[in-house]
Design a protein around this motif. Structure first.
Motif, mmCIF file in Angstrom:
data_model
loop_
_atom_site.group_PDB
_atom_site.id
_atom_site.type_symbol
_atom_site.label_atom_id
_atom_site.label_comp_id
_atom_site.label_asym_id
_atom_site.label_seq_id
_atom_site.Cartn_x
_atom_site.Cartn_y
_atom_site.Cartn_z
ATOM 1 N N LEU A 26 0.841 -1.192 0.000
ATOM 2 C CA LEU A 26 0.000 0.000 0.000
ATOM 3 C C LEU A 26 0.876 1.241 0.000
ATOM 4 O O LEU A 26 0.569 2.223 -0.649
ATOM 5 C CB LEU A 26 -0.914 -0.001 1.226
ATOM 6 C CG LEU A 26 -2.017 -1.048 1.219
ATOM 7 C CD1 LEU A 26 -2.815 -0.964 2.510
ATOM 8 C CD2 LEU A 26 -2.935 -0.859 0.037
ATOM 9 N N GLY A 27 1.976 1.158 0.734
ATOM 10 C CA GLY A 27 2.889 2.280 0.770
ATOM 11 C C GLY A 27 3.462 2.588 -0.592
ATOM 12 O O GLY A 27 3.431 3.715 -1.052
ATOM 13 N N VAL A 28 3.914 1.561 -1.254
ATOM 14 C CA VAL A 28 4.525 1.764 -2.562
ATOM 15 C C VAL A 28 3.487 2.230 -3.574
ATOM 16 O O VAL A 28 3.716 3.126 -4.369
ATOM 17 C CB VAL A 28 5.213 0.463 -3.034
ATOM 18 C CG1 VAL A 28 5.715 0.620 -4.453
ATOM 19 C CG2 VAL A 28 6.358 0.114 -2.104
ATOM 20 N N LEU A 29 2.293 1.642 -3.488
ATOM 21 C CA LEU A 29 1.239 2.070 -4.404
ATOM 22 C C LEU A 29 0.851 3.519 -4.142
ATOM 23 O O LEU A 29 0.610 4.278 -5.053
ATOM 24 C CB LEU A 29 0.009 1.171 -4.240
ATOM 25 C CG LEU A 29 0.152 -0.225 -4.842
ATOM 26 C CD1 LEU A 29 -1.017 -1.094 -4.415
ATOM 27 C CD2 LEU A 29 0.213 -0.152 -6.347
ATOM 28 N N SER A 30 0.835 3.884 -2.863
ATOM 29 C CA SER A 30 0.477 5.265 -2.540
ATOM 30 C C SER A 30 1.495 6.225 -3.118
ATOM 31 O O SER A 30 1.162 7.277 -3.632
ATOM 32 C CB SER A 30 0.407 5.449 -1.025
ATOM 33 O OG SER A 30 -0.631 4.671 -0.516
ATOM 34 N N LEU A 31 2.732 5.829 -3.026
ATOM 35 C CA LEU A 31 3.785 6.661 -3.588
ATOM 36 C C LEU A 31 3.530 6.887 -5.074
ATOM 37 O O LEU A 31 3.615 7.997 -5.586
ATOM 38 C CB LEU A 31 5.138 5.967 -3.388
ATOM 39 C CG LEU A 31 6.352 6.699 -3.934
ATOM 40 C CD1 LEU A 31 6.587 7.967 -3.137
ATOM 41 C CD2 LEU A 31 7.582 5.811 -3.877
ATOM 42 N N GLU B 198 0.657 6.582 -6.619
ATOM 43 C CA GLU B 198 -0.580 7.301 -6.891
ATOM 44 C C GLU B 198 -0.488 8.789 -6.547
ATOM 45 O O GLU B 198 -1.083 9.626 -7.192
ATOM 46 C CB GLU B 198 -1.721 6.661 -6.089
ATOM 47 C CG GLU B 198 -2.119 5.306 -6.640
ATOM 48 C CD GLU B 198 -2.908 4.485 -5.661
ATOM 49 O OE1 GLU B 198 -3.209 3.345 -5.986
ATOM 50 O OE2 GLU B 198 -3.201 4.984 -4.555
ATOM 51 N N ARG B 199 0.272 9.071 -5.497
ATOM 52 C CA ARG B 199 0.327 10.468 -5.057
ATOM 53 C C ARG B 199 1.261 11.313 -5.911
ATOM 54 O O ARG B 199 1.115 12.503 -5.980
ATOM 55 C CB ARG B 199 0.810 10.524 -3.603
ATOM 56 C CG ARG B 199 -0.258 10.089 -2.629
ATOM 57 C CD ARG B 199 0.232 10.274 -1.217
ATOM 58 N NE ARG B 199 -0.790 9.826 -0.288
ATOM 59 C CZ ARG B 199 -0.817 10.178 0.984
ATOM 60 N NH1 ARG B 199 0.116 10.946 1.472
ATOM 61 N NH2 ARG B 199 -1.769 9.745 1.767
#
Lengths: 163, 118
Positions: B51-56, B58-59
């Motif tokens: 989730l952290g990597v995906l958030s990076l 996406e953001r």
């Protein structure tokens, strides 16, 4: 070490996704194995579906039937992957069969079918879905389900007898 | 052979229905970040990290490339591989360090976790 904000902020969401994955992963693997007849391909499908579930995590709390939704993703992944990686079947699967040679022959025959045919055979026989359910899962008309399933059965029979 | 093909197929599917799904395989494939992390670290921490990597991604879409463009160069954990498999032990703090090859050059991330409560 500096704590990264977004990592901790998504803890609850992460728990939900992890619980769902933990519950669904064995079903995804078995369905993928039935569709691909290859351990390596099945494991790749599990990974791909897991990733897509995580990407779609915001939909998860609103799903009425998470498995039906996951099954559609699994089907999409199998159809997208196209080729089946040749690799030995798991020992526990072979050990469970009364006739290992027959099992290997089925796997070899399935591997020569098109993904469309492998998928519909698994949906009809492995999952036991009705024509309507298959129509929804595959996003094709009910009439097409019948004809595709007949073609798949006929193709499997032809290849089996030819072997 | 007199075996009916559809009967053989049914028996194969019955065996598939009881196949043991790998709980978590320590399989590192060096060409897909998402797959590697999810599969190699199946467990709460893995999802957290994903989730952290995906958030990076996406953001910061302008800076973060598609996941498939990233490659894990190094994945180092302090006792994390076993920790994440055990719910009690996963409460322990572990450390991840991943180095990513991106379109914008190497990117290094170091994260700590204690289950999903970090």
């Amino acid at each position: 070490m500096r704590q990264i904000g977004w990592f901790g902020a998504q803890a609850k969401e992460s728990d939900e996704v992890d619980n769902l994955l933990r519950e669904l992963r064995p079903r995804i693997y078995r369905l993928a194995l039935a569709m691909c007849a290859s351990v390596e391909s099945a494991e790749d499908i599990v990974q791909e579906v897991s990733l897509r579930l995580i990407r779609s995590r915001r939909k998860l709390p609103h799903l009425q039937d998470p498995w039906a939704w996951t099954r559609r993703i699994t089907i999409r992944c199998v159809l997208d992957s196209r080729s089946v990686a040749p690799c030995p079947l798991p020992q526990d699967l072979i050990a469970r069969c009364s006739d290992p040679d027959e099992t290997l022959r089925v796997a070899a025959t399935l591997a020569t079918l098109s993904p469309d045919h492998r998928v519909i055979l698994a949906l009809a026989i492995f999952e036991g879905l009705s024509y309507e359910e298959m129509s929804e899962a595959l996003n094709i008309p009910v009439g097409s389900v019948g004809s595709r399933l007949n073609q798949a059965r006929e193709r499997f029979r032809t290849l089996w007898e030819k072997d | 052979m007199n075996t009916q093909p559809e009967d053989a197929l049914k028996r194969f599917y019955e065996a598939c229905a009881h196949a043991q799904a790998p709980a978590h395989a320590h399989r590192i494939q060096p060409h897909s970040l998402g797959r590697n992390v999810v599969w190699a670290l199946a467990g709460p921490a893995a999802v957290g990290l994903m989730l952290g990597v995906l958030s990076l991604s996406e953001r910061r879409p302008s800076r973060a490339p598609a996941l498939s463009a990233m490659t894990i160069r190094q994945l180092r954990q302090d006792d994390a591989m076993d920790s994440v498999a055990d719910p009690r032990r996963s409460q322990r703090v572990g450390q991840f360090r991943i180095c990513l090859d991106t379109w914008h050059g190497p990117m290094s991330c170091q994260r700590r976790f204690s289950s999903c409560n970090a």
